[in-house]
Design a protein around this motif. Structure first.
Motif, PDB file in Angstrom:
ATOM      1  N   TYR A  95      51.480  52.790 107.935  1.00  0.00           N
ATOM      2  CA  TYR A  95      50.354  52.961 108.876  1.00  0.00           C
ATOM      3  C   TYR A  95      50.624  54.139 109.807  1.00  0.00           C
ATOM      4  O   TYR A  95      50.460  54.050 111.014  1.00  0.00           O
ATOM      5  CB  TYR A  95      50.110  51.683 109.688  1.00  0.00           C
ATOM      6  CG  TYR A  95      49.722  50.504 108.812  1.00  0.00           C
ATOM      7  CD1 TYR A  95      48.446  50.440 108.257  1.00  0.00           C
ATOM      8  CD2 TYR A  95      50.612  49.487 108.529  1.00  0.00           C
ATOM      9  CE1 TYR A  95      48.079  49.387 107.435  1.00  0.00           C
ATOM     10  CE2 TYR A  95      50.257  48.425 107.704  1.00  0.00           C
ATOM     11  CZ  TYR A  95      48.985  48.386 107.168  1.00  0.00           C
ATOM     12  OH  TYR A  95      48.624  47.359 106.349  1.00  0.00           O
TER      13      TYR A  95
ATOM     14  N   LEU B 101      43.335  65.567 108.023  1.00  0.00           N
ATOM     15  CA  LEU B 101      44.281  64.764 108.816  1.00  0.00           C
ATOM     16  C   LEU B 101      43.829  64.683 110.277  1.00  0.00           C
ATOM     17  O   LEU B 101      43.930  63.619 110.904  1.00  0.00           O
ATOM     18  CB  LEU B 101      45.700  65.351 108.726  1.00  0.00           C
ATOM     19  CG  LEU B 101      46.327  65.397 107.331  1.00  0.00           C
ATOM     20  CD1 LEU B 101      47.757  65.891 107.401  1.00  0.00           C
ATOM     21  CD2 LEU B 101      46.290  64.025 106.666  1.00  0.00           C
TER      22      LEU B 101
ATOM     23  N   LEU C  37      51.317  61.239 106.628  1.00  0.00           N
ATOM     24  CA  LEU C  37      50.365  62.043 105.851  1.00  0.00           C
ATOM     25  C   LEU C  37      50.673  63.539 106.001  1.00  0.00           C
ATOM     26  O   LEU C  37      50.489  64.309 105.058  1.00  0.00           O
ATOM     27  CB  LEU C  37      48.924  61.751 106.291  1.00  0.00           C
ATOM     28  CG  LEU C  37      48.469  60.298 106.099  1.00  0.00           C
ATOM     29  CD1 LEU C  37      46.978  60.172 106.355  1.00  0.00           C
ATOM     30  CD2 LEU C  37      48.788  59.805 104.701  1.00  0.00           C
TER      31      LEU C  37
ATOM     32  N   THR D 265      45.578  57.741 100.903  1.00  0.00           N
ATOM     33  CA  THR D 265      45.356  56.364 101.369  1.00  0.00           C
ATOM     34  C   THR D 265      46.632  55.539 101.175  1.00  0.00           C
ATOM     35  O   THR D 265      47.066  54.812 102.073  1.00  0.00           O
ATOM     36  CB  THR D 265      44.175  55.724 100.605  1.00  0.00           C
ATOM     37  OG1 THR D 265      43.082  56.635 100.599  1.00  0.00           O
ATOM     38  CG2 THR D 265      43.729  54.429 101.237  1.00  0.00           C
ATOM     39  N   GLY D 266      47.227  55.689  99.985  1.00  0.00           N
ATOM     40  CA  GLY D 266      48.445  54.930  99.679  1.00  0.00           C
ATOM     41  C   GLY D 266      49.578  55.274 100.622  1.00  0.00           C
ATOM     42  O   GLY D 266      50.301  54.392 101.098  1.00  0.00           O
TER      43      GLY D 266
ATOM     44  N   LEU E  69      50.043  58.254 110.563  1.00  0.00           N
ATOM     45  CA  LEU E  69      49.381  59.530 110.268  1.00  0.00           C
ATOM     46  C   LEU E  69      50.432  60.630 110.092  1.00  0.00           C
ATOM     47  O   LEU E  69      50.222  61.595 109.371  1.00  0.00           O
ATOM     48  CB  LEU E  69      48.421  59.907 111.402  1.00  0.00           C
ATOM     49  CG  LEU E  69      47.093  59.138 111.436  1.00  0.00           C
ATOM     50  CD1 LEU E  69      46.311  59.481 112.694  1.00  0.00           C
ATOM     51  CD2 LEU E  69      46.248  59.423 110.210  1.00  0.00           C
TER      52      LEU E  69
ATOM     53  N   TYR F  47      49.371  56.409 103.649  1.00  0.00           N
ATOM     54  CA  TYR F  47      49.095  55.902 104.996  1.00  0.00           C
ATOM     55  C   TYR F  47      49.450  54.414 105.080  1.00  0.00           C
ATOM     56  O   TYR F  47      50.073  53.947 106.032  1.00  0.00           O
ATOM     57  CB  TYR F  47      47.619  56.126 105.357  1.00  0.00           C
ATOM     58  CG  TYR F  47      47.277  55.518 106.702  1.00  0.00           C
ATOM     59  CD1 TYR F  47      47.617  56.168 107.888  1.00  0.00           C
ATOM     60  CD2 TYR F  47      46.670  54.263 106.787  1.00  0.00           C
ATOM     61  CE1 TYR F  47      47.353  55.603 109.113  1.00  0.00           C
ATOM     62  CE2 TYR F  47      46.407  53.689 108.014  1.00  0.00           C
ATOM     63  CZ  TYR F  47      46.754  54.351 109.181  1.00  0.00           C
ATOM     64  OH  TYR F  47      46.513  53.773 110.392  1.00  0.00           O
ATOM     65  N   VAL F  48      49.053  53.701 104.026  1.00  0.00           N
ATOM     66  CA  VAL F  48      49.221  52.249 104.025  1.00  0.00           C
ATOM     67  C   VAL F  48      50.702  51.835 104.057  1.00  0.00           C
ATOM     68  O   VAL F  48      51.044  50.762 104.540  1.00  0.00           O
ATOM     69  CB  VAL F  48      48.492  51.673 102.783  1.00  0.00           C
ATOM     70  CG1 VAL F  48      48.837  50.240 102.536  1.00  0.00           C
ATOM     71  CG2 VAL F  48      46.992  51.821 102.965  1.00  0.00           C
TER      72      VAL F  48
ATOM     73  N   TYR G 150      38.605  56.744 108.807  1.00  0.00           N
ATOM     74  CA  TYR G 150      38.836  56.907 107.373  1.00  0.00           C
ATOM     75  C   TYR G 150      37.575  57.259 106.594  1.00  0.00           C
ATOM     76  O   TYR G 150      37.558  58.180 105.791  1.00  0.00           O
ATOM     77  CB  TYR G 150      39.445  55.611 106.820  1.00  0.00           C
ATOM     78  CG  TYR G 150      39.740  55.664 105.336  1.00  0.00           C
ATOM     79  CD1 TYR G 150      40.891  56.266 104.868  1.00  0.00           C
ATOM     80  CD2 TYR G 150      38.857  55.115 104.407  1.00  0.00           C
ATOM     81  CE1 TYR G 150      41.176  56.329 103.514  1.00  0.00           C
ATOM     82  CE2 TYR G 150      39.124  55.175 103.053  1.00  0.00           C
ATOM     83  CZ  TYR G 150      40.282  55.778 102.606  1.00  0.00           C
ATOM     84  OH  TYR G 150      40.542  55.842 101.264  1.00  0.00           O
TER      85      TYR G 150
END
Lengths: 156, 506
Positions: free
Chosen positions: B409, A101, B414, B402-403, B411, B405-406, A109
């Motif tokens: 958007y 993170l 996460l 990834t999913g 962090l 985050y999307v 990424y």
């Protein structure tokens, strides 16, 4: 990366710890909820629902802890929940995820994901370096292509 | 007749090429992810929601429908071929299905599971077609008290049926409700439980929570355990056809299972799992070949698989007509709808008829594609299980991150995902059911809104509610249920104190 079958925690130990932590979390929530404006029954304010939930959850969490402690005092056999291998892997997975993170923010990424995947594949004791590296780079590239190129999503 | 014409319009919209492709992609991805041991339907949907970004709403809904049916069938493949249930509802299929696989009839078991799922799933969608629109009409008249009462009763029933300890289920539900209160209070605009952290001001994203507890938690468990190679029974295409005797023996169990699933599906909670057990018990009771049970009786695959699918279809009725999900996977589907700006509920039928009927049509199509695609490709899907988990699980972990985050958007999300992943891992290890937590988190804000509006409407006199026909009935049922839970709890305590010390579930 990690080995050994020594017992780190029995199921009873984990259950007691989880029950204790749930009580602490509920009490913490309840403390803050009671600090909010409760209002009245005819004019409830922002603290109304949190207070009701917080008090109920704290009482139930306390009962749950007592029953969990009682249950395991009476139980004869105890199952192994975490051996040294699993416990070390879990700790390393947590450390690796936190590093991922941080790296995601700093390096973006592609770099962070490729390194994280390589770390996880080595954590699961994948033999050699060639295949883990190929999987890491290949999978990262594939997801980057799918999300950024196909779906038009912005990744860090 | 008017509904039939609207359904045809829905089919017209759903049968566009890009929508068919979306259904194919959904079924394929859903089955592939559903095959992964332990991920389950909720985890699969949570993992795959983000790939719908950028799609038109109807196309996205069609893909979700494909994912839903695909994930359910994926769980059956794992149960039959590897003896590992993908989720609770596949446990019963595993009993007879794996025994059939050991006798060389894996293909027949998979085919009957697929056909049974298709037949019952289609009957379920027929049920939705006829029941959801009139129920939505009735629900337009519902006020906040009715919504509050139905949602509260649903959560109470769920905690009673989620398996394991009722006390722990209620506790998980309350913790879920707590999570739902984090963020801005809709009435006052005040940020609650934000602790000065920016990310908490907007509240915790339900999908991120579910991705953590159901998806990442399970992936972590797999990554951290010792890796064992999975032995998978090989399937040849010619073996896929059940023989005449097997087909004959499966017909009635499929219809009986479908009926059981339809009835159970309307009850909040893990209706899929409960209906499979009920169907298994009924078929065993009715069977004239008792000696085959436990050794690969095909009725034990046909009935439960049909029951599971019918139940899953019927759980869509409260979701579509009331906007209230009563299972974790339905709540996830609802989140998926909301990502695309669609709010299921009584108004959806009248304000977005093309979308509503397009969704119903997509369920028929998703079910059919699931059958057409999965039967010949079952060997291919099963080969996923032969892929080394040491590579597969890290890749799934990256998809999850990834999913997540999307979605926003963010962090920060996460970090939330990681927290709930580890939390889910330890909660599951300690025997806590995660579905009440997920549903509590989802229904929490709705419940709070309903409760506060109700209190204001009734001037704080909650007894006024009891006089309203629907809200009163639901609340009295809820009170009776709480009374029963307390009675059961005290009885259990008294029994424990008077008997020999025995380890029991809390």
């Amino acid at each position: 990366m990690a080995g050994g079958t020594e017992i780190v925690a029995h199921r009873s130990g984990i259950e007691k710890a989880v029950a204790g932590l749930i009580l602490v979390a509920c009490a913490f929530y309840c403390f803050h909820a009671l600090g909010l404006n409760f209002g009245s029954l005819s004019n409830p304010r922002s603290g109304f629902m949190p207070s009701v939930i917080g008090v109920s959850a704290t009482v139930l969490a306390a009962v749950n802890l007592v029953l969990t402690l009682r249950k395991h005092r009476m139980a004869e056999a105890d199952e192994v929940a975490l051996d040294r291998y699993t416990a070390l892997n879990l700790l390393m997975a947590l450390a690796g995820t936190i590093a991922f993170l941080v790296l995601l923010d700093l390096a973006g990424y592609v770099v962070a994901s490729a390194l994280y995947l390589l770390f996880l594949t080595k954590l699961t004791r994948s033999p050699g370096w060639l295949v883990p590296m190929a999987v890491s780079i290949g999978a990262t590239g594939f997801f980057y292509f799918c999300f950024v190129m196909l779906l038009g999503v912005t990744l860090p | 007749m008017e509904n039939f014409a609207l359904l045809m319009q829905g089919f017209q919209a759903s049968l566009a090429l890009h929508n068919i492709l979306a259904a194919l992609a959904g079924v394929t991805l859903g089955t592939l992810a559903g095959v992964l041991p332990g991920i389950g339907i909720s985890g699969t949907i949570a993992l795959l929601l983000p790939i719908s970004f950028g799609m038109e709403p109807l196309t996205a809904l069609i893909m979700f429908s494909g994912i839903y049916y695909g994930a359910m069938y994926g769980g059956s493949i794992t149960s039959i071929l590897v003896n590992v249930p993908g989720e609770g509802a596949s446990v019963v299929t595993m009993i007879e299905g794996y025994q059939m696989a050991r006798r060389g009839r894996a293909g027949a078991a998979l085919a009957i599971a697929a056909i049974g799922s298709f037949v019952a799933g289609t009957l379920g969608v027929v049920g939705i077609t006829f029941i959801a629109p009139p129920l939505a009409q009735v629900a337009i008249a519902f006020g906040p008290p009715e919504y509050f009462a139905i949602a509260a009763l649903g959560l109470l029933v769920l905690t009673n049926l989620s398996g394991g300890s009722a006390l722990r289920a209620v506790l998980m539900m309350l913790i879920g409700l707590m999570l739902g209160t984090v963020g801005m209070d809709y009435m006052t605009g005040l940020v609650r439980f934000g602790f000065g952290v920016d990310g908490l001001g907007d509240g915790l994203d339900f999908i991120v929570i579910v991705m953590g507890v159901f998806g990442l938690g399970e992936v972590l468990a797999r990554i951290c355990e010792r890796q064992n190679d999975v032995r998978v029974t090989k399937i040849k295409f010619k073996d896929l056809y059940p023989n005449r005797e097997e087909t004959r023996r499966s017909i009635l169990p499929i219809f009986r299972g479908g009926l059981i699933g339809a009835i159970m599906g309307l009850i909040p909670g893990p209706s899929g799992t409960i209906s499979t057990f009920a169907s298994y018990a009924l078929e065993k009771k009715l069977s004239t070949r008792r000696e085959e049970w436990g050794k690969g009786a095909i009725e034990g695959v046909a009935g439960p698989e049909a029951a599971n699918n019918a139940a899953s279809s019927f759980t869509m009725i409260p979701l579509l007509s009331l906007g209230l999900p009563f299972s974790a996977s339905a709540a996830l589907l609802l989140s998926g709808f909301m990502i695309h700006g669609i709010q299921p509920g009584p108004m959806l039928v009248s304000t977005e008829p093309v979308l509503f009927w397009g969704l119903i049509a997509s369920m028929y199509i998703g079910n059919l594609i699931c059958l057409i695609l999965n039967l010949p490709l079952v060997g291919l899907f099963a080969s996923v299980l032969r892929a080394p988990m040491r590579y597969l699980m890290p890749v799934v972990a990256l998809v999850t991150f990834t999913g997540a985050y999307v979605l926003n958007y963010s962090l920060f999300d996460l970090g939330v995902l990681t927290f709930f992943g580890f939390l889910g891992f330890f909660l599951q290890m300690s025997g806590y059911s995660l579905a009440p937590l997920a549903l509590g988190a989802f229904l929490g804000p709705q419940l709070e809104q309903g409760l506060i509006q109700t209190m204001v409407l009734t001037d704080g006199n909650i007894w006024t509610l009891m006089t309203r026909p629907l809200a009163g009935t639901a609340l009295w049922l809820g009170v009776a249920m709480i009374g029963w839970m307390i009675f059961r709890f005290i009885r259990q305590l008294l029994r424990r104190s008077s008997s020999q010390p025995v380890a029991e579930d809390v």
